[in-house]
Every structure is written in structure tokens, then in C-alpha cells.
Design an enzyme around this catalytic site. Structure first.
Site, PDB file in Angstrom:
ATOM      1  N   ASN A  56       0.783  -1.239   0.002  1.00  0.00           N
ATOM      2  CA  ASN A  56      -0.047   0.000  -0.092  1.00  0.00           C
ATOM      3  C   ASN A  56       0.980   1.093   0.068  1.00  0.00           C
ATOM      4  OD1 ASN A  56      -2.058   2.103   0.363  1.00  0.00           O
ATOM      5  ND2 ASN A  56      -2.264   1.470   2.527  1.00  0.00           N
ATOM      6  N   LYS A 104       0.082   4.156  -0.173  1.00  0.00           N
ATOM      7  CA  LYS A 104      -0.572   5.419   0.577  1.00  0.00           C
ATOM      8  C   LYS A 104      -0.644   6.603  -0.657  1.00  0.00           C
ATOM      9  CE  LYS A 104      -0.561   3.343   4.872  1.00  0.00           C
ATOM     10  NZ  LYS A 104      -0.452   3.881   6.496  1.00  0.00           N
ATOM     11  N   HIS A 157      -9.759   1.169   4.885  1.00  0.00           N
ATOM     12  CA  HIS A 157      -8.503   1.272   5.383  1.00  0.00           C
ATOM     13  C   HIS A 157      -8.851   2.412   6.794  1.00  0.00           C
ATOM     14  CE1 HIS A 157      -4.359   2.738   6.437  1.00  0.00           C
ATOM     15  NE2 HIS A 157      -3.916   1.586   5.823  1.00  0.00           N
ATOM     16  N   GLU A 170      -7.429   4.847   7.798  1.00  0.00           N
ATOM     17  CA  GLU A 170      -7.223   6.138   7.183  1.00  0.00           C
ATOM     18  C   GLU A 170      -8.505   6.649   6.669  1.00  0.00           C
ATOM     19  OE1 GLU A 170      -2.497   5.562   7.023  1.00  0.00           O
ATOM     20  OE2 GLU A 170      -3.622   5.620   5.167  1.00  0.00           O
ATOM     21  N   GLU A 178      -5.621  -4.615  10.584  1.00  0.00           N
ATOM     22  CA  GLU A 178      -4.592  -3.799  10.900  1.00  0.00           C
ATOM     23  C   GLU A 178      -4.753  -3.098  12.201  1.00  0.00           C
ATOM     24  OE1 GLU A 178      -5.221  -0.590   7.671  1.00  0.00           O
ATOM     25  OE2 GLU A 178      -7.148  -0.248   8.709  1.00  0.00           O
ATOM     26  N   GLY A 193       2.023   2.760  10.923  1.00  0.00           N
ATOM     27  CA  GLY A 193       2.884   3.732  10.686  1.00  0.00           C
ATOM     28  C   GLY A 193       3.492   4.347  12.176  1.00  0.00           C
ATOM     29  N   SER A 204       2.327  -2.476  10.253  1.00  0.00           N
ATOM     30  CA  SER A 204       3.822  -2.050  10.557  1.00  0.00           C
ATOM     31  C   SER A 204       4.544  -3.650  10.127  1.00  0.00           C
ATOM     32  CB  SER A 204       4.263  -1.638  11.716  1.00  0.00           C
ATOM     33  OG  SER A 204       3.969  -0.247  11.755  1.00  0.00           O
TER      34      SER A 204
END
Length: 252
Positions: free
Chosen positions: A10, A12, A95, A97, A166, A172, A210
């Protein structure tokens, strides 16, 4: 029969035409005859570039989002039929985010997965808890709620999705769930899928918090971890290839 691991990068909101070219060429060069599936999920403006770069290789193409709508007055959205024209095989949906910054609900995420499935694109459905939810003992409750919405909307097609666990507190941040913590949640998700479909073993359940070159082997050795959704490490060819190597060694 054991299924192949799935490693999906990914990117991003990262990349440039020049950087993409160098990265993808290096990844493809390092992809020997592979017994795991490898994909990169890239920003929409780069789909055409990646379609050409990956041509003739084993590298699969993925998108980072897909609209729940087929067409119409939805400025900025990209439909599943558009993605299909670029040879997209996977699309990330839900996701953390997107859920956090764009307010996507469980129902919207499930509808996006349905749109992807209707066009033969495998949605990589992200589920996961915040640090506060984990500390409150709500991890299982949260991920089961998120997956239940997916099952409710997609019914008999549920065996055609992929799921990515996740933990939001590990995205991150450099923090990673231990292999045991990750396996525990993956086992919960697998049981929920088994209750919904006789084909639950088809579903890849990926770890997406991660995962990197250093910890990939121990995570991928767990019985219910079928691969990884890789963030930062997918932007470095050598790191990404090391994770792919670990997946080959730990074939499901």
C-alpha cells in the site's frame, strides 16, 4: 491444499513517475518464479503507468479505494468498472485512514466491497481497533462488528474477499502486534468467516500493522496469517522483496 500467501503493498499517498518506475522495475526484477501472490496498491493517477510497467510480469495491480457507486455525479470518486479497465485485481476498502479522515462507516465499506466484487476485483477489507479499544478489551468486539457488516452485505460472495487486520495503534507507528497477538485476532476472524461460508479457507487474512523485513517471518509463520498489507516497507524495493521472501518460506 495450502494456498499461496498474498503480499500487497500500500503506497498510500506516495510516489512520482520517476520513483515509481525505479521501484517497480526493481521489484519485478527480484520476483523470481514465485509461489506467493504479490500486488501493489497505488494512487489512482499512477494506474496507467503501473499497468504498463507490470505488463508481462507476475506483479498484480491494486487500487487504494473504490467508489460504492457505478457512475454519476460523484466528483473525485473512481468506480470499479474504471479500475477494471486498467487491469486492477485488488482494491483496498475501509482502510483506517479512510474510516478516520473520510468518515467511512462499516456500511459504506461493505458497499464498496460489493461494487468491487461485481466487477471481479478482490476487495482487501481492512478491520482493526484503536489503542483505546484494545486497552478496554474491545478488540474482538470491534473487528467482529466490522466484518459482520461485510458478511451482511455480501452474503454468499464473502469467500471472494480478502481481509486485512490492521491494528490502528500499529500503523505507521513502528509498533507491531506480537505474532501471538496478531494470530489471536486472525483466529477470531477466521472463525467468523467459517460461520458465514463453507469456503472460509479461501479467504486470505492479511496482517497490516507495520509488517517489515525484520518481523515478517515471525508473523507469517502463524497459522491464520495468510500474508501482509505492507505500508512503508513497500516503498523500498529491497525491504519489500525481503518480505516476499519470508512469505515464500512460510507458505500457508
Amino acid at each position: 491444499m495450502a494456498k499461496h500467501k498474498l503480499i500487497a503493498g500500500n503506497w498510500k499517498m506516495n510516489g512520482s513517475i520517476a520513483a515509481n518506475d525505479a521501484l517497480v522495475r526493481a521489484v519485478i526484477a527480484g520476483l523470481a518464479q514465485s509461489d506467493c501472490t504479490v500486488a501493489v496498491c497505488v494512487p489512482a493517477p499512477y494506474l496507467a503507468q503501473l499497468q504498463m510497467l507490470r505488463h508481462g510480469s507476475a506483479l498484480e495491480l491494486g487500487a487504494q479505494d473504490v467508489s460504492q457507486h457505478e457512475q454519476g455525479a460523484f466528483t473525485g470518486d473512481v468506480s470499479a468498472s474504471m479500475l477494471k479497465e486498467f487491469g486492477v485485481r485488488y482494491a483496498i476498502v475501509g482502510h483506517s485512514e479512510r474510516r478516520q479522515y473520510h468518515g467511512e462507516s462499516d456500511a459504506v465499506v461493505a458497499d464498496k466491497a460489493k461494487a468491487a466484487l461485481a466487477h471481479g476485483i478482490t476487495p482487501i477489507v481492512c478491520v482493526g481497533e484503536t489503542l483505546a479499544e484494545r486497552e478496554a478489551g474491545k478488540t474482538e468486539e470491534v473487528v467482529k462488528r466490522q466484518l459482520a457488516a461485510m458478511i451482511h452485505t455480501n452474503g454468499h460472495c464473502i469467500s471472494e474477499i480478502a481481509v486485512a487486520y490492521e491494528p490502528i495503534w500499529a500503523i505507521g507507528t513502528g509498533r507491531t502486534a506480537t505474532p501471538e497477538q496478531a494470530q489471536q485476532v486472525h483466529q477470531v476472524l477466521r472463525a467468523q468467516l467459517q460461520a458465514a461460508t463453507p469456503h472460509a479457507q479461501r479467504v486470505h487474512i492479511l496482517y497490516g500493522g507495520s509488517m517489515n523485513a525484520a518481523n515478517a517471518a515471525s508473523l507469517l509463520a502463524q497459522p491464520d496469517i495468510d500474508g501482509g498489507l505492507i505500508g512503508g516497507a513497500s516503498l523500498k524495493a529491497q525491504d519489500f522483496l525481503q518480505i516476499i521472501g519470508a512469505a515464500r518460506s512460510a507458505r500457508a
